[in-house]
Design a protein around this motif. Structure first.
Motif, PDB file in Angstrom:
ATOM      1  N   GLY A  78       0.814  -1.217   0.000  1.00 56.70           N
ATOM      2  CA  GLY A  78       0.000   0.000   0.000  1.00 56.70           C
ATOM      3  C   GLY A  78       0.847   1.267   0.000  1.00 56.70           C
ATOM      4  O   GLY A  78       0.558   2.220  -0.721  1.00 56.70           O
ATOM      5  N   ILE A  79       1.898   1.239   0.854  1.00 58.45           N
ATOM      6  CA  ILE A  79       2.780   2.409   0.892  1.00 58.45           C
ATOM      7  C   ILE A  79       3.466   2.627  -0.445  1.00 58.45           C
ATOM      8  O   ILE A  79       3.610   3.756  -0.931  1.00 58.45           O
ATOM      9  CB  ILE A  79       3.801   2.242   2.028  1.00 58.45           C
ATOM     10  CG1 ILE A  79       3.092   2.319   3.385  1.00 58.45           C
ATOM     11  CG2 ILE A  79       4.881   3.307   1.936  1.00 58.45           C
ATOM     12  CD1 ILE A  79       3.974   1.981   4.555  1.00 58.45           C
ATOM     13  N   SER A  80       3.905   1.514  -1.057  1.00 58.37           N
ATOM     14  CA  SER A  80       4.550   1.622  -2.379  1.00 58.37           C
ATOM     15  C   SER A  80       3.593   2.221  -3.393  1.00 58.37           C
ATOM     16  O   SER A  80       3.968   3.063  -4.221  1.00 58.37           O
ATOM     17  CB  SER A  80       5.027   0.248  -2.844  1.00 58.37           C
ATOM     18  OG  SER A  80       5.984  -0.279  -1.958  1.00 58.37           O
ATOM     19  N   SER A  81       2.313   1.753  -3.323  1.00 59.56           N
ATOM     20  CA  SER A  81       1.309   2.297  -4.239  1.00 59.56           C
ATOM     21  C   SER A  81       1.088   3.792  -3.993  1.00 59.56           C
ATOM     22  O   SER A  81       1.042   4.589  -4.929  1.00 59.56           O
ATOM     23  CB  SER A  81      -0.005   1.526  -4.063  1.00 59.56           C
ATOM     24  OG  SER A  81      -1.016   2.082  -4.892  1.00 59.56           O
ATOM     25  N   ASP A  82       0.988   4.152  -2.673  1.00 54.48           N
ATOM     26  CA  ASP A  82       0.802   5.571  -2.340  1.00 54.48           C
ATOM     27  C   ASP A  82       1.999   6.406  -2.790  1.00 54.48           C
ATOM     28  O   ASP A  82       1.840   7.524  -3.301  1.00 54.48           O
ATOM     29  CB  ASP A  82       0.585   5.729  -0.839  1.00 54.48           C
ATOM     30  CG  ASP A  82      -0.743   5.125  -0.382  1.00 54.48           C
ATOM     31  OD1 ASP A  82      -1.622   4.938  -1.248  1.00 54.48           O
ATOM     32  OD2 ASP A  82      -0.869   4.861   0.829  1.00 54.48           O
ATOM     33  N   ILE A  83       3.202   5.852  -2.555  1.00 52.98           N
ATOM     34  CA  ILE A  83       4.417   6.576  -2.960  1.00 52.98           C
ATOM     35  C   ILE A  83       4.431   6.766  -4.469  1.00 52.98           C
ATOM     36  O   ILE A  83       4.806   7.840  -4.983  1.00 52.98           O
ATOM     37  CB  ILE A  83       5.670   5.828  -2.485  1.00 52.98           C
ATOM     38  CG1 ILE A  83       5.777   5.916  -0.956  1.00 52.98           C
ATOM     39  CG2 ILE A  83       6.923   6.393  -3.136  1.00 52.98           C
ATOM     40  CD1 ILE A  83       6.892   5.097  -0.377  1.00 52.98           C
ATOM     41  N   SER A  84       4.011   5.750  -5.210  1.00 55.72           N
ATOM     42  CA  SER A  84       3.976   5.862  -6.668  1.00 55.72           C
ATOM     43  C   SER A  84       3.006   6.956  -7.096  1.00 55.72           C
ATOM     44  O   SER A  84       3.304   7.774  -7.974  1.00 55.72           O
ATOM     45  CB  SER A  84       3.579   4.512  -7.287  1.00 55.72           C
ATOM     46  OG  SER A  84       4.515   3.514  -6.973  1.00 55.72           O
ATOM     47  N   VAL A  85       1.803   6.963  -6.420  1.00 55.05           N
ATOM     48  CA  VAL A  85       0.817   7.985  -6.763  1.00 55.05           C
ATOM     49  C   VAL A  85       1.353   9.378  -6.430  1.00 55.05           C
ATOM     50  O   VAL A  85       1.235  10.314  -7.223  1.00 55.05           O
ATOM     51  CB  VAL A  85      -0.504   7.709  -6.008  1.00 55.05           C
ATOM     52  CG1 VAL A  85      -1.483   8.873  -6.223  1.00 55.05           C
ATOM     53  CG2 VAL A  85      -1.140   6.409  -6.482  1.00 55.05           C
ATOM     54  N   LEU A  86       1.951   9.501  -5.201  1.00 52.64           N
ATOM     55  CA  LEU A  86       2.510  10.796  -4.811  1.00 52.64           C
ATOM     56  C   LEU A  86       3.641  11.222  -5.735  1.00 52.64           C
ATOM     57  O   LEU A  86       3.781  12.411  -6.060  1.00 52.64           O
ATOM     58  CB  LEU A  86       3.016  10.725  -3.369  1.00 52.64           C
ATOM     59  CG  LEU A  86       1.936  10.585  -2.287  1.00 52.64           C
ATOM     60  CD1 LEU A  86       2.589  10.364  -0.928  1.00 52.64           C
ATOM     61  CD2 LEU A  86       1.047  11.821  -2.252  1.00 52.64           C
ATOM     62  N   ARG A  87       4.449  10.242  -6.173  1.00 53.47           N
ATOM     63  CA  ARG A  87       5.548  10.557  -7.092  1.00 53.47           C
ATOM     64  C   ARG A  87       5.014  11.102  -8.408  1.00 53.47           C
ATOM     65  O   ARG A  87       5.527  12.099  -8.944  1.00 53.47           O
ATOM     66  CB  ARG A  87       6.399   9.314  -7.333  1.00 53.47           C
ATOM     67  CG  ARG A  87       7.614   9.602  -8.239  1.00 53.47           C
ATOM     68  CD  ARG A  87       8.407   8.360  -8.555  1.00 53.47           C
ATOM     69  NE  ARG A  87       9.101   7.868  -7.374  1.00 53.47           N
ATOM     70  CZ  ARG A  87       8.834   6.718  -6.760  1.00 53.47           C
ATOM     71  NH1 ARG A  87       7.862   5.930  -7.230  1.00 53.47           N
ATOM     72  NH2 ARG A  87       9.516   6.334  -5.703  1.00 53.47           N
ATOM     73  N   GLU A  88       3.967  10.458  -8.912  1.00 56.46           N
ATOM     74  CA  GLU A  88       3.381  10.927 -10.166  1.00 56.46           C
ATOM     75  C   GLU A  88       2.766  12.315  -9.992  1.00 56.46           C
ATOM     76  O   GLU A  88       2.913  13.185 -10.854  1.00 56.46           O
ATOM     77  CB  GLU A  88       2.323   9.930 -10.656  1.00 56.46           C
ATOM     78  CG  GLU A  88       2.883   8.571 -11.049  1.00 56.46           C
ATOM     79  CD  GLU A  88       3.907   8.673 -12.181  1.00 56.46           C
ATOM     80  OE1 GLU A  88       3.725   9.549 -13.049  1.00 56.46           O
ATOM     81  OE2 GLU A  88       4.874   7.903 -12.177  1.00 56.46           O
ATOM     82  N   GLU A  89       2.062  12.504  -8.840  1.00 55.71           N
ATOM     83  CA  GLU A  89       1.481  13.823  -8.590  1.00 55.71           C
ATOM     84  C   GLU A  89       2.559  14.885  -8.448  1.00 55.71           C
ATOM     85  O   GLU A  89       2.430  16.007  -8.966  1.00 55.71           O
ATOM     86  CB  GLU A  89       0.622  13.764  -7.316  1.00 55.71           C
ATOM     87  CG  GLU A  89      -0.645  12.946  -7.475  1.00 55.71           C
ATOM     88  CD  GLU A  89      -1.443  12.909  -6.180  1.00 55.71           C
ATOM     89  OE1 GLU A  89      -0.924  13.448  -5.174  1.00 55.71           O
ATOM     90  OE2 GLU A  89      -2.562  12.369  -6.183  1.00 55.71           O
ATOM     91  N   ALA A  90       3.649  14.523  -7.724  1.00 53.48           N
ATOM     92  CA  ALA A  90       4.754  15.480  -7.567  1.00 53.48           C
ATOM     93  C   ALA A  90       5.380  15.816  -8.910  1.00 53.48           C
ATOM     94  O   ALA A  90       5.713  16.977  -9.187  1.00 53.48           O
ATOM     95  CB  ALA A  90       5.800  14.911  -6.607  1.00 53.48           C
ATOM     96  N   LYS A  91       5.556  14.770  -9.753  1.00 50.55           N
ATOM     97  CA  LYS A  91       6.113  15.021 -11.087  1.00 50.55           C
ATOM     98  C   LYS A  91       5.221  15.959 -11.883  1.00 50.55           C
ATOM     99  O   LYS A  91       5.694  16.887 -12.551  1.00 50.55           O
ATOM    100  CB  LYS A  91       6.280  13.697 -11.832  1.00 50.55           C
ATOM    101  CG  LYS A  91       7.436  12.839 -11.346  1.00 50.55           C
ATOM    102  CD  LYS A  91       7.546  11.580 -12.195  1.00 50.55           C
ATOM    103  CE  LYS A  91       8.729  10.723 -11.739  1.00 50.55           C
ATOM    104  NZ  LYS A  91       8.836   9.477 -12.533  1.00 50.55           N
ATOM    105  N   ALA A  92       3.891  15.738 -11.773  1.00 47.49           N
ATOM    106  CA  ALA A  92       2.959  16.598 -12.510  1.00 47.49           C
ATOM    107  C   ALA A  92       3.013  18.039 -11.973  1.00 47.49           C
ATOM    108  O   ALA A  92       3.030  19.003 -12.755  1.00 47.49           O
ATOM    109  CB  ALA A  92       1.540  16.040 -12.395  1.00 47.49           C
TER     110      ALA A  92
END
Length: 326
Positions: A78-92
């Motif tokens: 779950g954390i990995s999934s959240d980190i991936s989502v946050l990473r994509e949002e941060a990149k955007a």
């Protein structure tokens, strides 16, 4: 079983030769254990038994550990999934911020380029204006010098045209009737003395000063008289100075040379000083156009500035404080 005894028996068991664990001596070991029981002594515990007991004791914990591992794995996923989502949002967000900043930076570059261009134009205009101003200053100084020369020349020409004129002050309005030229000749002969003139005074023209006619009680306008001969003008002024106070029909009158307004203003700056000199009985002369000559202590001093003349008089104590008070 007591823990201390267990440790003791464990230590004794470990001290036994390693061959105890082999199949050859298994029976011997059991026999010794039984003998110990029969004799009432505590038999030592084997390593295998201890291991089995430990495994049995750790069995519940192993199950809990598996459960914790599963939970940690789920949390990690779950954390990995959240980190991936946050990473994509941060990149955007970073990309959007970068695009916005790049747009602002491009605007700043454009504005800076325009400002630099404007500054260059202003510097060029300022340089051109400075050159023009320098040229204008030179022209102004030249024109100023020319103007001063022309002004002095015009003043001199005007005074030259007036050199045969005299100004009569103090004659009441209407005293001349309708013949001011004949009145002027009669006036001069009467005031200065007809016996001082070998022949009748020749007057080209005469008129009142060209200002508004004064009202009753106001000072009368001066009479301007143009004499035909310059020598007669000089003679009249000399007689006027020698006679001192002049009177006509009971009123004091004065005769002055007719001068231009510019020269009159220049001479007016010496009026107060001349009054002080007369009060102190100091000899002075005022020459054309406005040059004061003071005679004191056997020497003559010439001044064209009233302040300089007054400073000289005070510094040399030609006038006392009592004279100034008078």
């Amino acid at each position: 079983m007591d823990t201390k005894k267990t440790r003791k028996y464990t230590q004794k068991t470990i001290e036994i030769d390693s061959t105890i664990s082999s199949g050859e001596h298994g029976e011997a070991t059991k026999a010794k254990a039984n003998a110990s029981v029969e004799t009432g002594e505590e038999a030592p515990i084997s390593v295998g038994t201890l291991r089995a007991e430990i495994r049995a004791g750790l069995k519940p914990y192993e199950d809990s550990l598996d459960s914790i591992k599963n939970q940690l794995a789920c949390m990690h996923k779950g954390i990995s999934s959240d980190i991936s989502v946050l990473r994509e949002e941060a990149k955007a967000d970073i990309k959007a911020t970068r695009d916005e900043l790049m747009g602002k930076v491009e605007q700043l570059f454009t504005m800076q380029a325009e400002a630099a261009s404007t500054q260059k134009e202003m510097e060029k205009s300022l340089s051109d204006t400075t050159d023009r101003l320098t040229t204008l200053e030179k022209s102004y100084m030249s024109l100023k010098a020319d103007y001063k020369k022309l002004q002095e020349k015009c003043t001199d020409l005007e005074d030259t045209s007036r050199r045969q004129n005299i100004r009569i002050v103090g004659v009441a309005e209407g005293a001349e009737s309708n013949n001011i030229t004949g009145f002027a000749a009669k006036f001069l002969a009467e005031v200065l003395g007809a016996d001082n003139f070998d022949s009748p005074i020749v007057i080209d023209r005469a008129h009142r000063s060209l200002i508004s006619k004064p009202r009753s009680g106001e000072r009368p306008r001066p009479i301007i008289v143009r004499l035909h001969y310059f020598t007669e003008k000089e003679k009249i002024l000399k007689l006027s100075r020698n006679k001192g106070n002049l009177h006509f029909e009971g009123s004091p009158v004065y005769i002055f040379p007719d001068i231009s307004p510019e020269v009159g203003r220049m001479r007016a700056t010496f009026n107060q000083l001349k009054q002080k000199l007369r009060s102190a009985n100091i000899q002075y002369n005022l020459y054309y156009p406005a040059k004061l000559v003071i005679t004191a202590n056997g020497s003559r001093y010439t001044f064209t500035d009233a302040q300089a003349a007054e400073k000289f008089i005070l510094s040399n104590k030609l006038i006392t404080s009592e004279d100034e008070t008078e």
